[in-house]
Write an enzyme that holds these catalytic residues in place. Structure first.
Site, mmCIF file in Angstrom:
data_model
loop_
_atom_site.group_PDB
_atom_site.id
_atom_site.type_symbol
_atom_site.label_atom_id
_atom_site.label_comp_id
_atom_site.label_asym_id
_atom_site.label_seq_id
_atom_site.Cartn_x
_atom_site.Cartn_y
_atom_site.Cartn_z
ATOM 1 N N GLY A 1 -26.520 27.046 -21.082
ATOM 2 C CA GLY A 1 -25.384 26.938 -20.161
ATOM 3 C C GLY A 1 -24.027 27.002 -20.839
ATOM 4 N N ASP B 1 -29.129 18.203 -27.863
ATOM 5 C CA ASP B 1 -29.609 18.288 -26.474
ATOM 6 C C ASP B 1 -30.943 17.545 -26.364
ATOM 7 O OD1 ASP B 1 -28.685 20.647 -24.160
ATOM 8 O OD2 ASP B 1 -30.493 19.458 -23.791
ATOM 9 N N ASP C 1 -30.350 12.256 -27.386
ATOM 10 C CA ASP C 1 -30.001 11.801 -26.039
ATOM 11 C C ASP C 1 -28.638 11.126 -26.124
ATOM 12 O OD1 ASP C 1 -29.661 10.461 -23.650
ATOM 13 O OD2 ASP C 1 -31.741 9.763 -23.531
ATOM 14 N N TYR D 1 -21.192 12.096 -9.462
ATOM 15 C CA TYR D 1 -20.631 13.149 -10.325
ATOM 16 C C TYR D 1 -19.101 13.092 -10.302
ATOM 17 C CZ TYR D 1 -20.146 17.808 -12.428
ATOM 18 O OH TYR D 1 -19.829 18.864 -13.253
ATOM 19 N N LYS E 1 -16.819 12.228 -13.628
ATOM 20 C CA LYS E 1 -15.863 13.189 -14.203
ATOM 21 C C LYS E 1 -14.432 12.660 -14.124
ATOM 22 C CE LYS E 1 -18.791 16.382 -15.496
ATOM 23 N NZ LYS E 1 -18.995 16.698 -16.911
HETATM 24 N N1 LIG Z 1 -21.741 24.719 -13.880
HETATM 25 C C1 LIG Z 1 -20.632 24.322 -13.293
HETATM 26 O O1 LIG Z 1 -20.253 24.837 -12.248
HETATM 27 C C2 LIG Z 1 -19.794 23.236 -13.913
HETATM 28 C C3 LIG Z 1 -18.531 23.016 -13.393
HETATM 29 C C4 LIG Z 1 -17.734 22.024 -13.947
HETATM 30 C C5 LIG Z 1 -18.203 21.285 -15.003
HETATM 31 N N2 LIG Z 1 -19.439 21.515 -15.486
HETATM 32 C C6 LIG Z 1 -19.895 20.688 -16.606
HETATM 33 O O2 LIG Z 1 -20.230 21.519 -17.690
HETATM 34 C C7 LIG Z 1 -21.179 20.851 -18.514
HETATM 35 C C8 LIG Z 1 -22.326 21.795 -18.813
HETATM 36 O O3 LIG Z 1 -23.015 22.055 -17.603
HETATM 37 P P1 LIG Z 1 -23.833 23.400 -17.324
HETATM 38 O O4 LIG Z 1 -23.294 23.979 -16.093
HETATM 39 O O5 LIG Z 1 -23.899 24.230 -18.542
HETATM 40 O O6 LIG Z 1 -25.259 22.775 -16.961
HETATM 41 P P2 LIG Z 1 -26.675 22.898 -17.694
HETATM 42 O O7 LIG Z 1 -27.586 22.045 -16.878
HETATM 43 O O8 LIG Z 1 -27.038 24.313 -17.900
HETATM 44 O O9 LIG Z 1 -26.418 22.243 -19.125
HETATM 45 C C9 LIG Z 1 -26.322 20.857 -19.322
HETATM 46 C C10 LIG Z 1 -27.027 20.515 -20.615
HETATM 47 O O10 LIG Z 1 -26.887 19.102 -20.849
HETATM 48 C C11 LIG Z 1 -28.130 18.646 -21.380
HETATM 49 N N3 LIG Z 1 -28.292 17.206 -21.194
HETATM 50 C C12 LIG Z 1 -28.527 16.535 -20.039
HETATM 51 N N4 LIG Z 1 -28.703 15.233 -20.284
HETATM 52 C C13 LIG Z 1 -28.571 15.052 -21.618
HETATM 53 C C14 LIG Z 1 -28.630 13.926 -22.466
HETATM 54 N N5 LIG Z 1 -28.884 12.692 -21.985
HETATM 55 N N6 LIG Z 1 -28.438 14.108 -23.785
HETATM 56 C C15 LIG Z 1 -28.212 15.343 -24.300
HETATM 57 N N7 LIG Z 1 -28.141 16.461 -23.535
HETATM 58 C C16 LIG Z 1 -28.315 16.304 -22.210
HETATM 59 C C17 LIG Z 1 -29.172 19.437 -20.594
HETATM 60 O O11 LIG Z 1 -30.434 19.387 -21.190
HETATM 61 C C18 LIG Z 1 -28.535 20.817 -20.565
HETATM 62 O O12 LIG Z 1 -28.919 21.588 -21.684
HETATM 63 C C19 LIG Z 1 -21.586 19.582 -17.754
HETATM 64 O O13 LIG Z 1 -20.874 18.472 -18.249
HETATM 65 C C20 LIG Z 1 -21.132 19.882 -16.340
HETATM 66 O O14 LIG Z 1 -20.879 18.711 -15.608
HETATM 67 C C21 LIG Z 1 -20.268 22.472 -14.979
#
Ligand SMILES: NC(=O)c1ccc[n+]([C@@H]2O[C@H](COP(=O)([O-])OP(=O)(O)OC[C@H]3O[C@@H](n4cnc5c(N)ncnc54)[C@H](O)[C@@H]3O)[C@@H](O)[C@H]2O)c1
Length: 262
Positions: free
Chosen positions: A25, A45, A71, A166, A170
């Protein structure tokens, strides 16, 4: 003399960056962006695929990389991961906190455990990793740069999904960013955040796959007419990690195709 674009972020070369949630991601994409400027990359991760992701970065960008199972909610796990990174790549001076989760559930039904999980990962996990980076910088006697991944959801309420935990997590990340920026400016650690809008990743796909009409609904609310690609964040993150932004502190920069401008 005008500086060539090819050299503008060259201070990143050889530094060690920790990227939480880096197995996939947005975290993975931001790691690739730093690696293209020759930053050494440590992906943290909970997913086992984190090691494959680190190998992919190393292969693509020819920089030293390591994937560490960790974690972010567990301070022992975070400390062990940072120690492994220091031994493998050198002391880290850059941190991107991208680990995060969300749930879509009516608040009246949400269990305490579910609420707590989102707060623990998104907010407490971000704090623990900021603390670990600051400790590493203090021990090494250098400054550093932190980019927390907040969200436009820190400022506006998402529709139609119900994600109170959420939003709260944030919003906490945004204030944490300011507090740490002020506290750590004197020791040379800059703390900023980015606040993305709707981006294409597993996080949003979990909702759009179950509700195909949702992506269309979101798109209609985004003035840019599309959801963001992970690559849309790359230049901003590289800038925030580089000394080119050395006077930029305690800010959260929204990058959302003008969603929150309406
Ligand atoms: N996708 C969106 O639209 C969006 C928008 C705004 C903010 N975000 C933020 O961007 C960040 C990345 O999200 P993404 O969209 O790539 O999602 P994603 O689910 O693809 O990636 C999130 C990653 O965090 C890891 N993770 C979860 N719990 C964990 C833990 N306890 N310890 C270590 N790693 C852990 C997951 O395994 C995953 O690889 C997040 O903080 C999310 O809130 C995403």
């Amino acid at each position: 003399m005008q500086m060539g674009w090819t050299k503008v972020f060259e201070d990143l070369a050889g530094q060690v960056a920790v990227i939480t949630g880096g197995a996939r991601g947005l975290g993975f994409s931001m790691a690739q962006a730093l690696a293209r400027w020759e930053t050494k990359i440590a992906l943290l991760d909970v997913l086992a695929e984190v090691k494959d992701s680190a190998e992919a970065v190393q292969h693509e960008c020819a920089v030293e990389s390591v994937g560490v199972a960790a974690d972010v909610t567990d301070d022992g796990s975070v400390a062990a991961a940072f120690s492994e990174v220091s031994h493998t790549l050198g002391s880290p001076s850059i941190l991107i906190n991208a680990a995060g989760v969300t749930i879509w559930e009516d608040s009246i039904d949400v269990s305490k455990e579910s609420w707590q999980r989102v707060i623990d990962i998104n907010l407490t996990g971000t704090f623990l990793c900021c603390q670990a980076l600051a400790r590493a910088c203090a021990a090494a006697g250098n400054g550093g740069a932190i980019v927390n991944v907040s969200s436009m959801s820190a400022r506006v309420v998402n529709l139609p999904q119900h994600q109170a935990s959420y939003h709260a997590s944030k919003a906490g990340v945004e204030m944490l960013t300011k507090a740490l920026a002020v506290e750590w400016a004197p020791i040379g650690i800059r703390v900023n955040a980015i606040a993305p809008g709707y981006m294409l990743s597993e996080m949003t796909r979990q909702f759009t796959t179950a509700n195909p009409e949702l992506a269309e609904r979101w798109r209609n609310m985004i003035p840019a007419g599309r959801m963001g690609e992970p690559a849309d964040l790359e230049a901003l993150v590289v800038f925030l990690c580089s000394a080119r932004s050395s006077y930029l502190m305690g800010q959260s920069i929204v990058i959302d195709g003008a969603y929150t401008a309406v």
